[in-house]
Design a protein around this motif. Sequence first.
Motif, short mmCIF file in Angstrom:
data_model
loop_
_atom_site.label_atom_id
_atom_site.label_comp_id
_atom_site.label_asym_id
_atom_site.label_seq_id
_atom_site.Cartn_x
_atom_site.Cartn_y
_atom_site.Cartn_z
N ALA A 22 0.84 -1.21 0.00
CA ALA A 22 0.00 0.00 0.00
C ALA A 22 0.87 1.25 0.00
CB ALA A 22 -0.93 0.00 1.22
N ASN A 23 2.02 1.19 0.67
CA ASN A 23 2.94 2.32 0.71
C ASN A 23 3.53 2.60 -0.67
OD1 ASN A 23 4.87 3.70 3.23
ND2 ASN A 23 5.56 3.85 1.13
N THR A 24 4.00 1.55 -1.35
CA THR A 24 4.59 1.75 -2.67
C THR A 24 3.53 2.18 -3.68
OG1 THR A 24 4.37 -0.61 -3.23
CG2 THR A 24 6.43 0.10 -2.22
N GLN A 29 3.92 3.98 -7.48
CA GLN A 29 4.76 2.99 -8.14
C GLN A 29 3.94 1.76 -8.55
OE1 GLN A 29 7.60 2.69 -4.84
NE2 GLN A 29 9.19 3.40 -6.23
N GLU A 30 4.17 1.29 -9.77
CA GLU A 30 3.59 0.01 -10.16
C GLU A 30 4.14 -1.05 -9.21
OE1 GLU A 30 3.21 -1.27 -14.31
OE2 GLU A 30 4.21 0.62 -14.81
N THR A 31 3.27 -1.88 -8.67
CA THR A 31 3.67 -2.85 -7.66
C THR A 31 3.12 -4.23 -8.01
OG1 THR A 31 3.73 -1.16 -5.94
CG2 THR A 31 3.59 -3.46 -5.21
N VAL A 32 4.01 -5.20 -8.07
CA VAL A 32 3.61 -6.60 -8.26
C VAL A 32 3.74 -7.28 -6.91
CG1 VAL A 32 4.06 -8.76 -9.48
CG2 VAL A 32 4.48 -6.56 -10.63
N LEU A 33 2.65 -7.85 -6.43
CA LEU A 33 2.65 -8.49 -5.11
C LEU A 33 2.42 -9.99 -5.28
CD1 LEU A 33 2.55 -8.54 -2.01
CD2 LEU A 33 0.14 -7.87 -2.15
N GLY A 47 -8.69 -1.26 1.58
CA GLY A 47 -9.16 -0.54 2.76
C GLY A 47 -8.27 0.59 3.21
N ILE A 48 -7.15 0.80 2.52
CA ILE A 48 -6.20 1.85 2.89
C ILE A 48 -6.35 3.02 1.92
CG2 ILE A 48 -3.75 2.44 3.11
CD1 ILE A 48 -3.27 -0.49 3.87
N ARG A 49 -6.59 4.18 2.47
CA ARG A 49 -6.82 5.36 1.64
C ARG A 49 -5.63 5.68 0.75
NH1 ARG A 49 -8.77 7.46 6.53
NH2 ARG A 49 -6.90 8.73 6.77
N GLY A 50 -5.92 6.04 -0.50
CA GLY A 50 -4.88 6.51 -1.41
C GLY A 50 -3.90 5.46 -1.84
N SER A 51 -4.34 4.19 -1.89
CA SER A 51 -3.41 3.12 -2.24
C SER A 51 -3.29 2.85 -3.74
CB SER A 51 -3.79 1.83 -1.50
OG SER A 51 -5.13 1.49 -1.77
N ASN A 52 -3.99 3.61 -4.59
CA ASN A 52 -3.83 3.48 -6.05
C ASN A 52 -3.92 2.03 -6.51
OD1 ASN A 52 -3.49 6.26 -6.47
ND2 ASN A 52 -1.29 6.14 -6.06
N LEU A 56 -1.71 -1.99 -8.95
CA LEU A 56 -1.36 -3.28 -8.32
C LEU A 56 -1.59 -4.46 -9.25
CD1 LEU A 56 -0.64 -4.98 -5.75
CD2 LEU A 56 -3.09 -4.96 -5.22
N THR A 57 -0.62 -5.36 -9.29
CA THR A 57 -0.76 -6.66 -9.94
C THR A 57 -0.57 -7.74 -8.89
OG1 THR A 57 0.09 -5.83 -12.05
CG2 THR A 57 0.11 -8.21 -11.73
N LEU A 58 -1.56 -8.59 -8.70
CA LEU A 58 -1.47 -9.68 -7.73
C LEU A 58 -1.10 -10.98 -8.43
CD1 LEU A 58 -4.58 -9.04 -5.45
CD2 LEU A 58 -2.20 -9.01 -4.72
N GLN A 59 -0.20 -11.73 -7.81
CA GLN A 59 0.21 -13.03 -8.35
C GLN A 59 0.28 -14.04 -7.22
OE1 GLN A 59 3.90 -12.41 -10.49
NE2 GLN A 59 2.82 -11.78 -12.34
N ALA A 60 -0.16 -15.26 -7.52
CA ALA A 60 -0.11 -16.33 -6.53
C ALA A 60 1.05 -17.30 -6.80
CB ALA A 60 -1.43 -17.10 -6.51
N ASP A 61 1.64 -17.21 -7.97
CA ASP A 61 2.74 -18.11 -8.35
C ASP A 61 3.93 -17.29 -8.84
OD1 ASP A 61 1.28 -20.64 -8.01
OD2 ASP A 61 0.11 -19.93 -9.74
N TRP A 62 5.11 -17.86 -8.67
CA TRP A 62 6.32 -17.19 -9.12
C TRP A 62 6.31 -17.05 -10.64
CZ3 TRP A 62 9.93 -14.78 -6.26
CH2 TRP A 62 10.02 -15.09 -4.91
#
Length: 288
Positions: A22-24, A29-33, A47-52, A56-62
Amino acid sequence: MNKPKERIFIVGDSEPTYRVAANTLGAGQETVLLTANTNQALSTIEGIRGSNIHLLTLQADWPDTILCDVAIAITAERMASKRNVIQQLACRLDDDAVIAINTDSILLDELQMGMAQPHRILGLNWSYPADLTLFLEIIANAQSDPASIDRLATMGREVWGKDPYTVHGGFSTRARMMAAWAREAIYLVENGYASMESIDRACRNDAGHYLPFAGNFRYMDLMGTYAYGMVMSDLNPELAKITRIPDDLEEQLIDYASRTGERDTVFRRFSEEIRQLILTYAHETIDH
C-alpha cells in the motif's frame, strides 16, 4: 531486458507485507505483489486510503522473470525461508536489481553467504503500519554495493515518505534496542515487580511522550548525561539477560492482548495523527 522504471516486486503472506505494498502504491509505483493470500491482500490494500489499487498486480505463483528494479521480501524470521526467497528472486531478476529483505535476528552476512551476487542483497526493515510510519531501516555490510544502498535510501526518503537510516554492521539496531526493552519488561512482570498494565503505562507516559520528538541520544542531551551515567552505573549489572518468554507469561500476554478492543482502528487513527505531529517537529537529517 527493458523494464519499467521504479516498478516494485513484493513477496510475502502477511498483513505487514500488504501495508508495504500500500505504501509503494500510494507513492505512485507500479507494484507486483506475490502472495498466497490474494483475497486478503486485496481486501487489506483496498481498505487503505490513497493506495492506487489500479497500479497493483497480484500473483499467486512465481513468474518466470521479474521485470522490476527493486524486490522487497517480508518473511518469517527463519534462515531457510529467507534464503529460499532470496534465491527465487535472484534467478528471476536482472543483475542490477536490488533485493531487500526484512531481518531482525539473522545477520546479513548469513543471508548473503553462497549467493551469486551478495553485494545487491540488503536488509530492509519496516514498522507497522508501514503505510503510515516514518521508520525504514536499511542493513548493509562490507560487501554491500554503495549504489544499491543509496538507491534504497533515496527511494525511501523521496518516494515512500520515510526517514530512512542505514546500519553498516550487518544487523538490525532497531531489533537490539527493542529486545533489550522487551527483555526487561518480561523480567519485571515474571518476577512480580510490576503488572503488564503498569509496564505499559510507564513506557507510554514517559518514553512514549518524548520518543516521537527525540531519540535516546537527543533525550540524554536534553536531560543531561551526568544523570544517565549515575543511573546506569548502578542499574546495568541488575538488568535482565533472559533469552525466552516463560510459558506461563506467554499465556498471560495472549489474554492481555485480547482485551485491547478495537485496537486496529484506533491504532491507525493514532498513527495518522502521530505522523503529523512528528513531521511538525522534524529533526535535522544527519545520516543519509
